[in-house]
Design a protein around this motif. Structure first.
Motif, PDB file in Angstrom:
ATOM      1  N   LYS A 151       0.773  -1.118   0.286  1.00 49.55           N
ATOM      2  CA  LYS A 151       0.025   0.261  -0.110  1.00 49.55           C
ATOM      3  C   LYS A 151       1.060   1.608  -0.217  1.00 49.55           C
ATOM      4  CE  LYS A 151      -3.977  -1.846   2.516  1.00 49.55           C
ATOM      5  NZ  LYS A 151      -5.103  -2.353   1.931  1.00 49.55           N
ATOM      6  N   GLN A 152       0.480   2.366  -0.931  1.00 51.42           N
ATOM      7  CA  GLN A 152       1.125   3.772  -0.169  1.00 51.42           C
ATOM      8  C   GLN A 152       0.327   4.816  -0.831  1.00 51.42           C
ATOM      9  OE1 GLN A 152       4.574   3.325  -3.146  1.00 51.42           O
ATOM     10  NE2 GLN A 152       4.779   5.315  -2.829  1.00 51.42           N
ATOM     11  N   LEU A 153       0.245   5.729  -0.266  1.00 49.39           N
ATOM     12  CA  LEU A 153      -0.510   7.243  -0.697  1.00 49.39           C
ATOM     13  C   LEU A 153       0.239   8.184  -1.074  1.00 49.39           C
ATOM     14  CD1 LEU A 153      -3.078   8.334   1.149  1.00 49.39           C
ATOM     15  CD2 LEU A 153      -1.036   9.920   2.097  1.00 49.39           C
ATOM     16  N   PHE A 154      -0.872   8.503  -2.754  1.00 53.55           N
ATOM     17  CA  PHE A 154      -0.765   9.248  -3.460  1.00 53.55           C
ATOM     18  C   PHE A 154      -0.960  10.752  -3.089  1.00 53.55           C
ATOM     19  CE2 PHE A 154       1.274   5.506  -4.868  1.00 53.55           C
ATOM     20  CZ  PHE A 154       2.709   5.661  -5.318  1.00 53.55           C
ATOM     21  N   GLU A 155      -0.924  11.626  -3.490  1.00 57.70           N
ATOM     22  CA  GLU A 155      -1.669  13.361  -2.706  1.00 57.70           C
ATOM     23  C   GLU A 155      -2.831  13.068  -4.410  1.00 57.70           C
ATOM     24  OE1 GLU A 155       0.025  16.325  -2.448  1.00 57.70           O
ATOM     25  OE2 GLU A 155      -1.604  18.082  -3.201  1.00 57.70           O
ATOM     26  N   LYS A 156      -2.654  12.357  -5.432  1.00 54.74           N
ATOM     27  CA  LYS A 156      -3.628  12.480  -6.344  1.00 54.74           C
ATOM     28  C   LYS A 156      -3.014  10.931  -7.509  1.00 54.74           C
ATOM     29  CE  LYS A 156      -5.298  16.389  -6.177  1.00 54.74           C
ATOM     30  NZ  LYS A 156      -6.855  16.840  -5.939  1.00 54.74           N
ATOM     31  N   VAL A 157      -3.728  10.528  -8.174  1.00 52.86           N
ATOM     32  CA  VAL A 157      -3.905   8.783  -8.912  1.00 52.86           C
ATOM     33  C   VAL A 157      -4.780   9.626 -10.538  1.00 52.86           C
ATOM     34  CG1 VAL A 157      -4.292   7.259  -9.436  1.00 52.86           C
ATOM     35  CG2 VAL A 157      -4.003   7.894  -6.949  1.00 52.86           C
ATOM     36  N   LEU A 158      -3.684   9.709 -11.528  1.00 52.82           N
ATOM     37  CA  LEU A 158      -3.879   9.622 -12.713  1.00 52.82           C
ATOM     38  C   LEU A 158      -4.357   8.708 -13.367  1.00 52.82           C
ATOM     39  CD1 LEU A 158      -4.947  10.901 -15.570  1.00 52.82           C
ATOM     40  CD2 LEU A 158      -1.885  11.646 -15.480  1.00 52.82           C
ATOM     41  N   VAL A 159      -5.682   8.566 -13.604  1.00 52.17           N
ATOM     42  CA  VAL A 159      -5.487   6.529 -14.729  1.00 52.17           C
ATOM     43  C   VAL A 159      -6.305   7.021 -16.246  1.00 52.17           C
ATOM     44  CG1 VAL A 159      -7.657   4.810 -15.112  1.00 52.17           C
ATOM     45  CG2 VAL A 159      -7.070   5.897 -12.936  1.00 52.17           C
ATOM     46  N   ALA A 160      -5.014   6.177 -17.019  1.00 48.22           N
ATOM     47  CA  ALA A 160      -4.884   6.741 -17.865  1.00 48.22           C
ATOM     48  C   ALA A 160      -4.843   5.130 -18.570  1.00 48.22           C
ATOM     49  CB  ALA A 160      -3.790   7.571 -18.853  1.00 48.22           C
ATOM     50  N   VAL A 161      -5.851   4.256 -19.105  1.00 51.13           N
ATOM     51  CA  VAL A 161      -5.961   3.085 -19.158  1.00 51.13           C
ATOM     52  C   VAL A 161      -5.868   2.727 -20.497  1.00 51.13           C
ATOM     53  CG1 VAL A 161      -5.150   1.899 -16.903  1.00 51.13           C
ATOM     54  CG2 VAL A 161      -7.277   2.367 -17.795  1.00 51.13           C
ATOM     55  N   GLY A 162      -6.429   3.658 -21.443  1.00 55.42           N
ATOM     56  CA  GLY A 162      -6.593   3.439 -22.873  1.00 55.42           C
ATOM     57  C   GLY A 162      -8.554   4.560 -22.899  1.00 55.42           C
ATOM     58  N   ARG A 163      -8.969   4.421 -24.119  1.00 56.36           N
ATOM     59  CA  ARG A 163      -9.867   5.237 -24.532  1.00 56.36           C
ATOM     60  C   ARG A 163     -11.083   3.887 -25.137  1.00 56.36           C
ATOM     61  NH1 ARG A 163     -10.015  10.321 -23.524  1.00 56.36           N
ATOM     62  NH2 ARG A 163     -11.403  10.882 -25.318  1.00 56.36           N
ATOM     63  N   ARG A 164     -12.271   4.423 -25.081  1.00 59.15           N
ATOM     64  CA  ARG A 164     -13.409   3.602 -25.763  1.00 59.15           C
ATOM     65  C   ARG A 164     -14.440   4.404 -26.841  1.00 59.15           C
ATOM     66  NH1 ARG A 164     -10.731   0.554 -24.591  1.00 59.15           N
ATOM     67  NH2 ARG A 164     -10.418  -1.289 -23.239  1.00 59.15           N
ATOM     68  N   PRO A 165     -14.372   4.113 -27.939  1.00 61.76           N
ATOM     69  CA  PRO A 165     -15.459   4.792 -29.045  1.00 61.76           C
ATOM     70  C   PRO A 165     -16.662   4.716 -28.167  1.00 61.76           C
ATOM     71  CG  PRO A 165     -15.169   2.481 -29.895  1.00 61.76           C
ATOM     72  CD  PRO A 165     -14.204   2.847 -28.339  1.00 61.76           C
ATOM     73  N   ASN A 166     -17.571   6.450 -28.298  1.00 60.78           N
ATOM     74  CA  ASN A 166     -18.198   6.916 -28.155  1.00 60.78           C
ATOM     75  C   ASN A 166     -19.567   6.676 -29.350  1.00 60.78           C
ATOM     76  OD1 ASN A 166     -17.286   8.301 -25.959  1.00 60.78           O
ATOM     77  ND2 ASN A 166     -16.929   9.797 -26.810  1.00 60.78           N
ATOM     78  N   ALA A 167     -20.005   4.983 -29.079  1.00 58.68           N
ATOM     79  CA  ALA A 167     -21.286   4.732 -30.552  1.00 58.68           C
ATOM     80  C   ALA A 167     -21.778   4.206 -29.864  1.00 58.68           C
ATOM     81  CB  ALA A 167     -19.905   4.018 -30.872  1.00 58.68           C
ATOM     82  N   GLY A 168     -22.146   4.367 -28.355  1.00 60.03           N
ATOM     83  CA  GLY A 168     -22.855   2.777 -27.016  1.00 60.03           C
ATOM     84  C   GLY A 168     -24.094   3.578 -27.288  1.00 60.03           C
ATOM     85  N   ASN A 169     -24.236   5.301 -27.489  1.00 58.23           N
ATOM     86  CA  ASN A 169     -25.623   5.996 -27.050  1.00 58.23           C
ATOM     87  C   ASN A 169     -25.821   7.450 -27.378  1.00 58.23           C
ATOM     88  OD1 ASN A 169     -24.115   7.725 -26.093  1.00 58.23           O
ATOM     89  ND2 ASN A 169     -23.904   7.905 -24.340  1.00 58.23           N
ATOM     90  N   ILE A 170     -25.882   6.807 -29.023  1.00 58.31           N
ATOM     91  CA  ILE A 170     -26.708   7.781 -30.140  1.00 58.31           C
ATOM     92  C   ILE A 170     -27.272   6.664 -31.046  1.00 58.31           C
ATOM     93  CG2 ILE A 170     -24.359   9.183 -30.063  1.00 58.31           C
ATOM     94  CD1 ILE A 170     -22.980   7.413 -32.145  1.00 58.31           C
ATOM     95  N   GLY A 171     -27.917   5.907 -30.366  1.00 61.63           N
ATOM     96  CA  GLY A 171     -29.482   5.076 -31.367  1.00 61.63           C
ATOM     97  C   GLY A 171     -28.966   4.728 -32.423  1.00 61.63           C
ATOM     98  N   LEU A 172     -27.362   4.204 -32.510  1.00 64.31           N
ATOM     99  CA  LEU A 172     -27.296   3.534 -33.813  1.00 64.31           C
ATOM    100  C   LEU A 172     -28.164   2.115 -33.885  1.00 64.31           C
ATOM    101  CD1 LEU A 172     -23.305   2.585 -33.802  1.00 64.31           C
ATOM    102  CD2 LEU A 172     -24.817   4.966 -34.795  1.00 64.31           C
ATOM    103  N   GLU A 173     -28.377   1.569 -32.673  1.00 68.75           N
ATOM    104  CA  GLU A 173     -30.012   0.549 -32.853  1.00 68.75           C
ATOM    105  C   GLU A 173     -30.631   0.800 -33.970  1.00 68.75           C
ATOM    106  OE1 GLU A 173     -28.920   2.226 -30.140  1.00 68.75           O
ATOM    107  OE2 GLU A 173     -30.575   2.794 -29.185  1.00 68.75           O
ATOM    108  N   ASN A 174     -30.815   2.151 -33.890  1.00 65.65           N
ATOM    109  CA  ASN A 174     -32.455   3.079 -34.855  1.00 65.65           C
ATOM    110  C   ASN A 174     -31.843   2.827 -36.187  1.00 65.65           C
ATOM    111  OD1 ASN A 174     -33.617   3.172 -32.613  1.00 65.65           O
ATOM    112  ND2 ASN A 174     -33.068   4.768 -32.394  1.00 65.65           N
ATOM    113  N   THR A 175     -30.616   2.589 -36.820  1.00 69.63           N
ATOM    114  CA  THR A 175     -30.157   1.957 -37.889  1.00 69.63           C
ATOM    115  C   THR A 175     -29.921   0.835 -37.864  1.00 69.63           C
ATOM    116  OG1 THR A 175     -28.226   2.944 -37.091  1.00 69.63           O
ATOM    117  CG2 THR A 175     -29.061   4.580 -36.968  1.00 69.63           C
ATOM    118  N   LYS A 176     -28.754   0.449 -39.525  1.00 73.43           N
ATOM    119  CA  LYS A 176     -28.277  -0.504 -39.610  1.00 73.43           C
ATOM    120  C   LYS A 176     -26.999  -0.467 -39.331  1.00 73.43           C
ATOM    121  CE  LYS A 176     -31.483  -2.546 -42.929  1.00 73.43           C
ATOM    122  NZ  LYS A 176     -31.791  -1.337 -44.283  1.00 73.43           N
TER     123      LYS A 176
END
Ligand code: FAD
Ligand code: NAD
Length: 474
Positions: free
Chosen positions: A262-287
């Motif tokens: 265990k170790q204490l840090f004043e701040k922790v930055l999480v940078a473990v990758g990015r994912r596409p913004n395709a999930g909540n734009i209504g693509l299910e209403n298209t093909k």
């Protein structure tokens, strides 16, 4: 009947979306651009490429001033006014995004500040920032909604001490200690910024090396240097737990051996990758289809399964880089304008703006091996570069991957200050199908770091002026 209609709608105003909108408008089409930002810019301008590079410039000034001691110049008493630094960074962003807003106006693009959602394959529902809803029908759509950061699995806590890239770029405080989780692009770039500002930075990377997938020869040089500027680099290490404390976050780290600690840090930055913004734009209403990783599936013209709907940039696949998004955006707009073009780059350059910078394009040594092609690697160490000597930065390396039979350049990797600027020459060489002779015979100005590319090509033929390389066997 929809409330409004448009010939082309672009959803998302990042470097992919605004480039598509500008190109479509230049081609004479009537264009609507939808994005929640005050102006176009997207992640790249508001909370990505530009603010991070502004802060990395400040980091470079700090590092350079410290190194100047070696050549007899000392600037003692560095004072950091982080509020002023933040304002300067914000002003850079405002200037550039304001400029894009102006360009959109000049090109007569209808800019809507809001979010779009597909009601069907010809209609969007637009929700503006004041909550108003309306519908917009379109002949063509370009989806350019970008990506969002991945959260660290199993360690979700709500804490003001927990940062993502956006809050890290806000620079609200300069912490005494910072743990960066993820030794990729963002972790290393923002780690570099905070290390320069005086924070003790430690990095946790779950794989065996920083920048996994990056060329080992290049990463080695970077690692050697950031081992001096960062407090510690923990490879093959993961975060097993996080607990909020009054002065920071208590992190449980699991390394390759031994018990978790265990170790204490004043701040922790999480940078473990990015994912596409395709999930909540209504693509299910298209093909429109997405693949297993959530990216929208597109063909070489960036068309989705709906022929009149295109997808570009981070939402349409890796690499998640601004310049790739821009070129895809321009391709999609040209296709909509009726031109027969494809997105078929010979190479997409990648640059990590650390100190030193790492840049590469085309095939890496590992990829060339995997393909089974006959190739030769040439390495020009910057210890033999006059320009590097005058800069006091001899640690760099320029590396070429050259096809043994055709002598054509297959790939290029550079580590050293300015590698990000230099790589463009390699990309042009790859696009033009240049071979080792073309590069070696191209007169490069002296003394510059670009000569290392020319001499790395000369090594292929066994004779570089400033480096003794054994003759090539026939
Ligand atoms: P984005 O820039 O992500 O823009 C998408 C836009 O769409 C956003 O404004 C979003 O709000 C909007 N949007 C989302 N959903 C909707 C909706 N439903 N309706 C309307 N609008 C919507 N890349 C580089 O090449 N060089 C760098 O130096 C670099 N540095 C980076 C530093 C950081 C900290 C980060 C996070 C990223 C960095 N990147 C860099 C990556 C780069 O930012 C992305 O590759 C690039 O922004 C992708 O462009 P895009 O047009 O696909 O999407
Ligand atoms: P990244 O994929 O570059 O790096 C993420 C790192 O986190 C990897 O090394 C991965 O092995 C590690 N990781 C994943 N899970 C982990 C865990 N649980 N514990 C420890 N380590 C873990 O992602 P990023 O740094 O978040 O950046 C996202 C994307 O944004 C980049 O891939 C790049 O496309 C883009 N970007 C580009 C630039 C640039 O062009 N200079 C700068 C910043 C971001």
């Amino acid at each position: 009947m929809a409330d409004k209609e448009t010939q082309v709608v672009v959803i998302g105003g990042g470097p992919g979306g605004y480039a598509a909108a500008f190109m479509a408008a230049d081609a004479g089409m009537q264009v609507t651009l939808v994005d929640p930002g005050e102006n176009p810019g997207g992640v790249c301008l508001y909370r990505g490429c530009i603010p991070s590079k502004a802060l990395l410039h400040a980091a470079k000034v700090i590092f350079d001033s410290r190194e100047a001691e070696m050549i007899g110049l000392s600037f003692s008493g560095l004072k950091i006014d982080h509020n002023r630094l933040r304002k300067w960074k914000d002003d850079v962003v405002a200037k550039l995004t304001g400029g894009l807003g102006q360009l959109a106006k000049q090109k007569k693009i209808a800019y809507i500040r809001g979010e779009a959602f597909f009601e069907d394959n010809r209609t969007l529902r637009i929700t503006t920032d004041d909550g108003q809803k309306s519908s917009l029908s379109f002949a063509h759509a370009v989806i350019a909604t970008g990506s969002h950061p991945v959260r660290l699995p199993g360690t979700d806590i709500e804490s003001e001490h927990l940062l993502d890239s956006t809050s890290a770029l806000d620079l609200k405080t300069i912490p005494k200690t910072l743990l960066v989780v993820g030794g990729g692009y963002i972790g290393l770039e923002l780690g570099t910024v905070y290390a320069a500002l005086g924070t003790k930075v430690e990095v946790v990377e779950m794989t065996e090396d920083l920048l996994p997938g990056g060329d080992k020869d290049l990463v080695r040089v970077l690692k050697r240097r950031i081992s001096e500027t960062f407090e510690a680099i923990h490879l093959q290490t993961t975060v097993k737990g996080m607990q909020e404390e009054k002065n920071g976050i208590q992190v449980t780290l699991q390394g390759p051996e031994g018990e978790p600690r265990k170790q204490l840090f004043e701040k922790v930055l999480v940078a473990v990758g990015r994912r596409p913004n395709a999930g909540n734009i209504g693509l299910e209403n298209t093909k429109v289809k997405t693949n297993q990783r959530g990216f929208i599936e597109v063909d070489e013209q960036r068309r989705t399964a709906e022929k009149h709907i295109f997808a570009i940039g981070d939402v349409a696949g890796e690499p998640m880089l601004a310049h790739k998004a821009t070129h895809e955006g321009r391709t999609a707009a040209e296709v909509i304008a009726g031109r027969n073009v494809m997105f078929q780059p010979a190479a997409i350059p990648a640059v990590v703006f650390t100190d030193p910078e790492i840049a590469w394009a085309g095939l890496s040594e590992a990829e060339a091996k995997e393909i089974g092609i006959a190739f030769k690697v040439t390495r020009f160490p910057w210890g033999a570069s006059a320009r590097a000597a005058t800069l006091g930065r001899n640690e760099g390396l320029t590396k070429l991957i050259i096809d043994t039979d055709t002598e054509r350049l297959l790939g290029i990797g550079i580590v050293g200050p300015g590698a990000g600027e230099m790589i463009a020459e390699g990309v042009l060489a790859l696009e033009m199908g240049a071979n080792a002779t073309d590069i070696g015979l191209t007169i490069h100005p002296h003394p510059t770091l670009t000569e290392t590319i020319m001499e790395a090509a000369d090594i292929f033929h066994g004779s570089a002026t400033h480096y003794h390389a054994p003759k090539r066997k026939k």
